[in-house]
Design a protein around this motif. Structure first.
Motif, mmCIF file in Angstrom:
data_model
loop_
_atom_site.group_PDB
_atom_site.id
_atom_site.type_symbol
_atom_site.label_atom_id
_atom_site.label_comp_id
_atom_site.label_asym_id
_atom_site.label_seq_id
_atom_site.Cartn_x
_atom_site.Cartn_y
_atom_site.Cartn_z
ATOM 1 N N PRO A 159 -4.289 6.936 -2.582
ATOM 2 C CA PRO A 159 -3.904 5.580 -2.180
ATOM 3 C C PRO A 159 -3.921 4.549 -3.307
ATOM 4 O O PRO A 159 -4.745 4.597 -4.217
ATOM 5 N N GLY A 160 -2.993 3.609 -3.187
ATOM 6 C CA GLY A 160 -2.924 2.493 -4.119
ATOM 7 C C GLY A 160 -2.753 1.189 -3.364
ATOM 8 O O GLY A 160 -2.189 1.153 -2.271
ATOM 9 N N ILE A 202 0.855 -1.192 0.000
ATOM 10 C CA ILE A 202 0.000 0.000 0.000
ATOM 11 C C ILE A 202 0.887 1.236 0.000
ATOM 12 O O ILE A 202 2.025 1.207 0.478
ATOM 13 N N ASP A 203 0.362 2.319 -0.535
ATOM 14 C CA ASP A 203 1.130 3.561 -0.572
ATOM 15 C C ASP A 203 0.194 4.747 -0.665
ATOM 16 O O ASP A 203 -0.929 4.632 -1.162
ATOM 17 N N ASP A 204 0.692 5.895 -0.185
ATOM 18 C CA ASP A 204 0.030 7.194 -0.314
ATOM 19 C C ASP A 204 -1.383 7.188 0.255
ATOM 20 O O ASP A 204 -2.357 7.501 -0.422
ATOM 21 N N THR A 205 -1.485 6.839 1.544
ATOM 22 C CA THR A 205 -2.796 6.757 2.199
ATOM 23 C C THR A 205 -3.046 7.905 3.170
ATOM 24 O O THR A 205 -4.126 8.001 3.743
ATOM 25 N N ASP A 206 -2.044 8.779 3.370
ATOM 26 C CA ASP A 206 -2.110 9.714 4.490
ATOM 27 C C ASP A 206 -1.884 11.161 4.059
ATOM 28 O O ASP A 206 -1.651 11.452 2.891
ATOM 29 N N ASN A 207 -1.968 12.055 5.043
ATOM 30 C CA ASN A 207 -1.493 13.421 4.873
ATOM 31 C C ASN A 207 -0.608 13.740 6.073
ATOM 32 O O ASN A 207 -0.368 12.872 6.924
ATOM 33 N N LEU A 208 -0.114 14.961 6.161
ATOM 34 C CA LEU A 208 0.836 15.302 7.218
ATOM 35 C C LEU A 208 0.220 15.254 8.617
ATOM 36 O O LEU A 208 0.942 15.178 9.612
ATOM 37 N N ASP A 209 -1.103 15.281 8.701
ATOM 38 C CA ASP A 209 -1.772 15.309 10.005
ATOM 39 C C ASP A 209 -2.397 13.974 10.398
ATOM 40 O O ASP A 209 -2.968 13.861 11.483
ATOM 41 N N SER A 210 -2.307 12.991 9.551
ATOM 42 C CA SER A 210 -2.968 11.705 9.809
ATOM 43 C C SER A 210 -1.934 10.622 10.107
ATOM 44 O O SER A 210 -0.740 10.804 9.839
ATOM 45 N N PRO A 211 -2.377 9.486 10.658
ATOM 46 C CA PRO A 211 -1.455 8.360 10.840
ATOM 47 C C PRO A 211 -0.854 7.951 9.496
ATOM 48 O O PRO A 211 -1.520 8.007 8.463
ATOM 49 N N GLY A 212 0.409 7.557 9.507
ATOM 50 C CA GLY A 212 1.092 7.206 8.268
ATOM 51 C C GLY A 212 0.623 5.892 7.681
ATOM 52 O O GLY A 212 -0.145 5.135 8.285
ATOM 53 N N SER A 233 -4.862 -1.467 -7.813
ATOM 54 C CA SER A 233 -6.036 -0.592 -7.848
ATOM 55 C C SER A 233 -5.765 0.690 -7.086
ATOM 56 O O SER A 233 -4.983 0.720 -6.137
ATOM 57 N N GLU A 234 -6.425 1.777 -7.516
ATOM 58 C CA GLU A 234 -6.315 3.066 -6.854
ATOM 59 C C GLU A 234 -7.620 3.407 -6.164
ATOM 60 O O GLU A 234 -8.697 3.032 -6.625
ATOM 61 N N HIS A 235 -7.527 4.149 -5.063
ATOM 62 C CA HIS A 235 -8.704 4.355 -4.221
ATOM 63 C C HIS A 235 -8.851 5.790 -3.750
ATOM 64 O O HIS A 235 -9.176 6.047 -2.585
#
Length: 249
Positions: A93-94, A8-18, A138-140
């Motif tokens: 996210p992917g 998985i990758d790119d699920t967060d932002n600077l203020d959210s859990p990684g 898949s992308e989400h």
């Protein structure tokens, strides 16, 4: 039963859990729902470049799993719904799920993983490779560029020689001296390896640079990397790596 690699990758932002937090939660939920038996999570560093829209460090997460062959579809469905539920709205996210059946082009997938550490890669290349391999991709949300890192993470994990395992382990006090054998006696450590690739003998002395240490993936094993302690005057001695030194993995 089949072996899987889930990225998985790119699920967060600077203020959210990684993404590491979400990968950990996903692996636990897959286990708790009887969908798979999952292993520890590895973090894989990809190219850092201003042209890439990453959150903080451009790293992707992967873990391997074992599940019944008939349950692969259910696992993918669960993982997709999970990302749709927990990934932040601003993210891209992917998800990648690769079935390691021994018949797909492992070399090509590993090569793709290492390419993303050196070069810019576009989504279409990732989708083309996934299609050729018969892997799920898949992308989400958002631009969906997380599919690149998700697929890359599976290749890098499959290589057996890339990435840091998620989490730090409290092993004692900074400055304490122990042995490679004592470290390797823990069930989450397969061995202790020096910078030149030499696996340390059980009797080799190791100083804890910090109270916590992290393991890395090397030659298919979960190892503690160490460096020669040039300050040691009484006997050959090695030291664990500091947090800043661990960033090279």
């Amino acid at each position: 039963m089949v072996n899987l690699f889930i990225g998985i990758d790119d699920t967060d932002n600077l203020d959210s859990p990684g993404s590491g937090v979400l990968a950990d939660q996903l692996s636990r939920e897959l286990h708790d729902n009887g969908l798979a038996l999952c292993t520890a999570i590895t973090r894989h560093q990809l190219l850092v470049d201003d042209r890439i829209a990453y959150t903080s460090h451009n790293s992707a997460m992967c873990f391997s799993a074992i599940c019944d062959e008939s349950g692969v579809g259910d696992l993918i469905d669960y993982a997709q719904k999970f990302l749709q539920t927990y990934a932040v709205i601003e993210a891209d996210p992917g998800l990648s799920v690769v079935v390691d059946n021994g018949h797909f082009d492992r070399k090509h997938l590993i090569s793709f993983g290492y390419k993303t550490k050196r070069c810019m890669v576009d989504k279409q290349e990732a989708y083309d490779l996934a299609k050729m391999l018969g892997a799920h991709l898949s992308e989400h949300g958002g631009s969906g560029i997380g599919v690149i890192g998700a697929l890359a993470a599976t290749g890098l994990r499959l290589s057996g020689c890339d990435g840091r395992y998620r989490g730090w382990h409290q092993m004692g006090r900074a400055g304490e001296v122990t042995t490679a054998g004592w470290l390797a006696g823990h069930d989450f450590i397969d061995g202790v390896v020096a910078d030149d690739g030499t696996c340390l003998d059980d009797k080799a002395t190791v100083m804890l640079t910090e109270s916590n240490l992290k393991t890395v993936l090397l030659n298919g094993c979960r190892i503690v990397p160490v460096a020669n302690d040039a300050t040691s005057t009484c006997q050959p001695c090695w030291k664990t790596l500091s947090r800043s030194m661990m960033k090279r993995f």
